[in-house]
Design an enzyme around this catalytic site. Structure first.
Site, short mmCIF file in Angstrom:
data_model
loop_
_atom_site.label_atom_id
_atom_site.label_comp_id
_atom_site.label_asym_id
_atom_site.label_seq_id
_atom_site.Cartn_x
_atom_site.Cartn_y
_atom_site.Cartn_z
N LYS A 22 0.85 -1.26 0.06
CA LYS A 22 0.16 -0.12 -0.04
C LYS A 22 0.88 1.29 -0.13
O LYS A 22 0.67 2.20 -0.91
CB LYS A 22 -0.85 -0.01 1.30
CG LYS A 22 -1.44 1.30 1.51
CD LYS A 22 -2.17 1.28 2.81
CE LYS A 22 -1.70 1.65 4.09
NZ LYS A 22 -1.54 3.12 4.14
N ASN A 23 1.91 1.35 0.86
CA ASN A 23 2.66 2.76 1.06
C ASN A 23 3.73 2.82 -0.14
O ASN A 23 4.55 3.68 0.01
CB ASN A 23 3.21 2.60 2.32
CG ASN A 23 2.14 2.61 3.60
OD1 ASN A 23 0.90 2.97 3.30
ND2 ASN A 23 2.61 2.27 4.62
N ARG A 92 -4.45 10.13 3.92
CA ARG A 92 -3.25 10.86 4.09
C ARG A 92 -2.48 10.96 2.66
O ARG A 92 -1.73 12.00 2.52
CB ARG A 92 -2.34 10.25 4.97
CG ARG A 92 -0.83 10.63 5.31
CD ARG A 92 -1.12 12.08 6.05
NE ARG A 92 0.43 12.55 6.22
CZ ARG A 92 0.59 13.58 6.99
NH1 ARG A 92 -0.46 14.13 7.40
NH2 ARG A 92 1.66 14.08 6.88
N CYS A 116 -5.52 8.09 9.15
CA CYS A 116 -5.74 7.85 10.29
C CYS A 116 -5.33 8.67 11.55
O CYS A 116 -4.54 9.38 11.46
CB CYS A 116 -5.01 6.46 10.85
SG CYS A 116 -5.50 4.88 9.79
N ARG A 121 -0.32 14.68 12.71
CA ARG A 121 -0.04 14.50 11.27
C ARG A 121 0.10 15.82 10.58
O ARG A 121 -0.44 16.13 9.49
CB ARG A 121 -0.93 13.53 10.61
CG ARG A 121 -0.93 12.23 11.36
CD ARG A 121 -1.31 11.19 10.92
NE ARG A 121 -0.48 10.52 9.65
CZ ARG A 121 -0.84 9.28 8.99
NH1 ARG A 121 -2.18 8.81 8.78
NH2 ARG A 121 0.03 8.76 8.28
N PRO A 122 1.07 16.96 11.08
CA PRO A 122 1.24 18.32 10.15
C PRO A 122 1.62 17.89 8.96
O PRO A 122 2.19 16.72 8.49
CB PRO A 122 2.02 18.97 11.30
CG PRO A 122 2.76 17.78 11.94
CD PRO A 122 1.90 16.66 12.18
N ILE A 123 1.77 19.00 8.16
CA ILE A 123 2.47 18.70 6.88
C ILE A 123 3.73 20.05 6.95
O ILE A 123 4.11 20.20 5.60
CB ILE A 123 1.47 18.95 5.61
CG1 ILE A 123 0.79 20.28 5.78
CG2 ILE A 123 0.49 17.83 5.66
CD1 ILE A 123 -0.07 20.71 4.49
N ASP A 305 4.27 0.70 11.99
CA ASP A 305 3.04 0.21 11.31
C ASP A 305 2.99 -1.04 11.91
O ASP A 305 1.84 -1.62 12.04
CB ASP A 305 2.83 0.08 10.02
CG ASP A 305 2.89 1.53 9.33
OD1 ASP A 305 3.26 1.72 8.23
OD2 ASP A 305 2.42 2.47 10.29
N ARG A 397 -8.90 -0.25 4.38
CA ARG A 397 -7.90 0.82 3.72
C ARG A 397 -6.67 0.26 3.36
O ARG A 397 -5.92 0.65 2.34
CB ARG A 397 -7.62 1.99 4.77
CG ARG A 397 -8.89 2.82 4.91
CD ARG A 397 -8.43 3.97 5.72
NE ARG A 397 -7.13 4.49 5.08
CZ ARG A 397 -6.57 5.42 5.83
NH1 ARG A 397 -6.70 5.96 7.03
NH2 ARG A 397 -5.53 6.15 5.14
C1 EPZ Z 1 3.82 6.90 5.93
O1 EPZ Z 1 2.90 7.81 6.59
C2 EPZ Z 1 2.89 5.69 5.86
N1 EPZ Z 1 1.82 6.01 5.13
C3 EPZ Z 1 2.45 5.46 7.23
O2 EPZ Z 1 1.61 4.12 7.17
C4 EPZ Z 1 3.57 5.10 8.20
O3 EPZ Z 1 3.37 4.73 9.40
C5 EPZ Z 1 4.65 6.40 8.07
O4 EPZ Z 1 4.97 6.83 6.95
C6 EPZ Z 1 5.85 6.17 8.85
O5 EPZ Z 1 6.55 5.11 8.29
C7 EPZ Z 1 1.79 6.26 3.62
O6 EPZ Z 1 2.94 5.82 3.30
C8 EPZ Z 1 0.52 6.34 2.88
P1 EPZ Z 1 5.88 10.29 7.99
P2 EPZ Z 1 3.52 9.83 6.58
O7 EPZ Z 1 5.49 11.60 7.24
O8 EPZ Z 1 4.43 9.95 5.19
C9 EPZ Z 1 5.61 13.66 11.51
C10 EPZ Z 1 -0.20 2.83 7.61
O9 EPZ Z 1 -0.52 2.53 8.78
N2 EPZ Z 1 5.51 14.46 10.50
O10 EPZ Z 1 7.05 9.58 7.87
O11 EPZ Z 1 2.39 10.54 6.86
C11 EPZ Z 1 4.35 13.16 11.79
O12 EPZ Z 1 3.33 13.88 12.31
C12 EPZ Z 1 0.46 4.38 7.58
O13 EPZ Z 1 0.14 2.26 6.66
C13 EPZ Z 1 5.61 16.24 10.69
O14 EPZ Z 1 5.81 16.60 11.98
O15 EPZ Z 1 4.65 9.59 7.72
C14 EPZ Z 1 4.72 11.81 12.37
O16 EPZ Z 1 4.75 11.86 13.73
C15 EPZ Z 1 -0.11 4.84 8.96
N3 EPZ Z 1 5.35 17.03 9.83
C16 EPZ Z 1 6.17 11.41 11.76
O17 EPZ Z 1 6.53 12.80 11.24
C17 EPZ Z 1 5.38 16.57 8.50
O18 EPZ Z 1 5.36 17.59 7.58
C18 EPZ Z 1 6.32 10.42 10.63
O19 EPZ Z 1 5.38 10.72 9.54
C19 EPZ Z 1 5.24 15.02 8.25
C20 EPZ Z 1 5.39 14.44 9.21
#
Ligand code: EPZ
Length: 419
Positions: A22-23, A92, A116, A121-123, A305, A397
């Site tokens: 998926k990811n 997301r 989820c 989950r800020p951007i 995950d 999902r």
């Molecule tokens: C990806 O999410 C995956 N989703 C998530 O899988 C996975 O848990 C995560 O990476 C970590 O491996 C997809 O690929 C679709 P991150 P992503 O940006 O990209 C913080 C599942 O169950 N952060 O690495 O959203 C954030 O809040 C899902 O399959 C910021 O602060 O994860 C988190 O605490 C859940 N600012 C941490 O970083 C930002 O701009 C990791 O987030 C972006 C992220």
């Protein structure tokens, strides 16, 4: 929105065919916007997030056809407008449209992403990488507005190795003038898959899987045909199911080379695990197994995950396990549901303490996120008696027909449309 009905106590025997990741599939589908042409993507999982991202691409004017696990996308007529709120804020991964859109459109808006509720989950890091490449980004409560006159290469050091922000940076930098270096990049296998996809379209990305990724400017991208990697989290989930329920299963196409940290959780325990070129085999005699301390983290540590599913397994270990979640700030919500089945769990912020119990009992529970739902299903498969698990849509999902695959192994689980 359905309900799983599970009769616990059955051992699992047989073969599970692990599906496409998926990811990995979601960012690759977003990246098909980059070639303004045709992309044929094989080994896509049949899950609702994939349908949602394809609907968003259709809203943008892409032609999208699905034949089994193959998705054919023609992005030549894509426009930046018309990304509907209703869809983009369901998932997301809509946020990883930004990188490709920044390369194709001079000005665009995008509804803010959903996903989820495992954290805020800020951007901010996504916005940071686009601004480092010369884009102007404005945001309000509901959407993001991006203006990109001419993207230019830059050295970008991520404050955190965000998977999604790394993916956006690679896609946008592929259109930027000159060279871009991303430092402290995410190292997940899904990043390597995205690199390989972009290079299959004529891109020039190197270093994915290490902390430093180099992207050279590419003026034109070509049509491509590509295969998505297999899903290491689905494989890890079924590994935990077999360990918990007892039995013998073969996980065909399990990418065990990407699961080393998860496999280490199975060391020195009464489970026999063998790897082969085409998968992973586990034999579990359901004997007592000892507790262990777990720290989830960024790749190559134990995946966040996998944390809910491993924690569900540890509710039946002998002794006390401590689980520390270092990636998301709200990823223990599922634990309340496991307590309804008799698990002895307490958690506060990033720390969860599990005192193992001998037996779980079937109960009624409510799923509140994807991987927490997979953990609740594990407990129900081991519990005495019947469990009713509501809100199946969260699990649908990210897992393709999890109840069908489990039934094929001998589990007693069905999906009803009971609310
Ligand atoms: C990806 O999410 C995956 N989703 C998530 O899988 C996975 O848990 C995560 O990476 C970590 O491996 C997809 O690929 C679709 P991150 P992503 O940006 O990209 C913080 C599942 O169950 N952060 O690495 O959203 C954030 O809040 C899902 O399959 C910021 O602060 O994860 C988190 O605490 C859940 N600012 C941490 O970083 C930002 O701009 C990791 O987030 C972006 C992220």
């Amino acid at each position: 929105m359905g309900t799983y009905i599970v009769e616990g106590g059955k051992r699992l025997y047989g073969q599970v065919d692990i599906g496409g990741s998926k990811n990995a599939a979601l960012p690759v589908l977003c990246a098909t916007l980059m070639n303004s042409g045709k992309s044929i993507i094989h080994n896509c999982p049949d899950i609702s997030d994939i349908y949602d991202i394809c609907e968003i691409l259709r809203d943008m004017g892409c032609a999208v056809e699905m034949y089994g696990d193959t998705i054919i996308i023609d992005s030549s007529k894509a426009e930046f407008s018309n990304v509907k709120n209703s869809r983009a804020n369901k998932i997301r991964s809509s946020v990883t449209l930004m990188g490709a859109m920044a390369g194709r459109f001079k000005k665009f808006s995008l509804p803010k992403p959903g996903g989820c509720t495992i954290g805020k989950r800020p951007i901010d890091i996504h916005i940071y990488v686009l601004e480092k490449l010369g884009a102007k980004v404005y945001e309000n409560d509901n959407e993001i507005l991006v203006e990109t006159m001419a993207l230019r290469g830059s050295i970008i050091t991520l404050p955190f190795p965000s998977v999604g922000a790394t993916e956006n940076a690679i896609m946008a930098a592929s259109f930027a003038k000159g060279k871009t270096v991303i430092c402290n990049a995410a190292k997940e296998p899904e990043i390597v898959c995205l690199q390989d996809f972009i290079n299959s379209m004529g891109g020039n990305v190197t270093g994915a899987g290490t902390g430093t990724i180099i992207i050279d400017e590419q003026k034109k991208f070509k049509d491509t045909e590509f295969e998505i990697i297999y899903d290491r989290i689905e494989a890890g989930t079924f590994l935990c199911y077999a360990a918990a329920c007892g039995g013998e299963i073969f996980l065909k196409n399990a990418p065990w080379q990407q699961m080393i940290s998860t496999l280490k959780c199975f060391d020195e325990r009464p489970w026999k695990i063998y790897t082969s070129d085409d998968g992973l085999y586990i034999k579990s005699n359901k004997k007592a197994f000892k507790c262990q301390n777990i720290v989830s983290g960024v790749y190559p540590q134990i995946p966040t995950d996998m944390q809910p599913i491993i924690t569900a397994l540890l509710t039946m270990a002998t002794g006390t396990s401590i689980i520390i979640e270092t990636v998301f700030e709200n990823r223990f919500q599922y634990a309340k549901e496991l307590c309804k089945m008799g698990a002895d769990i307490s958690f506060f912020n990033h720390v969860c303490i599990v005192n193992g119990v001998k037996r779980l009992k079937g109960a009624e529970s409510y799923i509140c996120d994807l991987r927490g739902g997979a953990g609740i299903i594990l407990s129900a498969l081991c519990a005495d008696g019947r469990s009713k698990i509501h809100n199946s849509h969260f699990v649908e999902r990210g897992y393709e027909s999890i109840e069908r695959k489990l039934r094929s192994l001998g589990a007693e689980i069905k999906l009803t449309d009971e609310m």
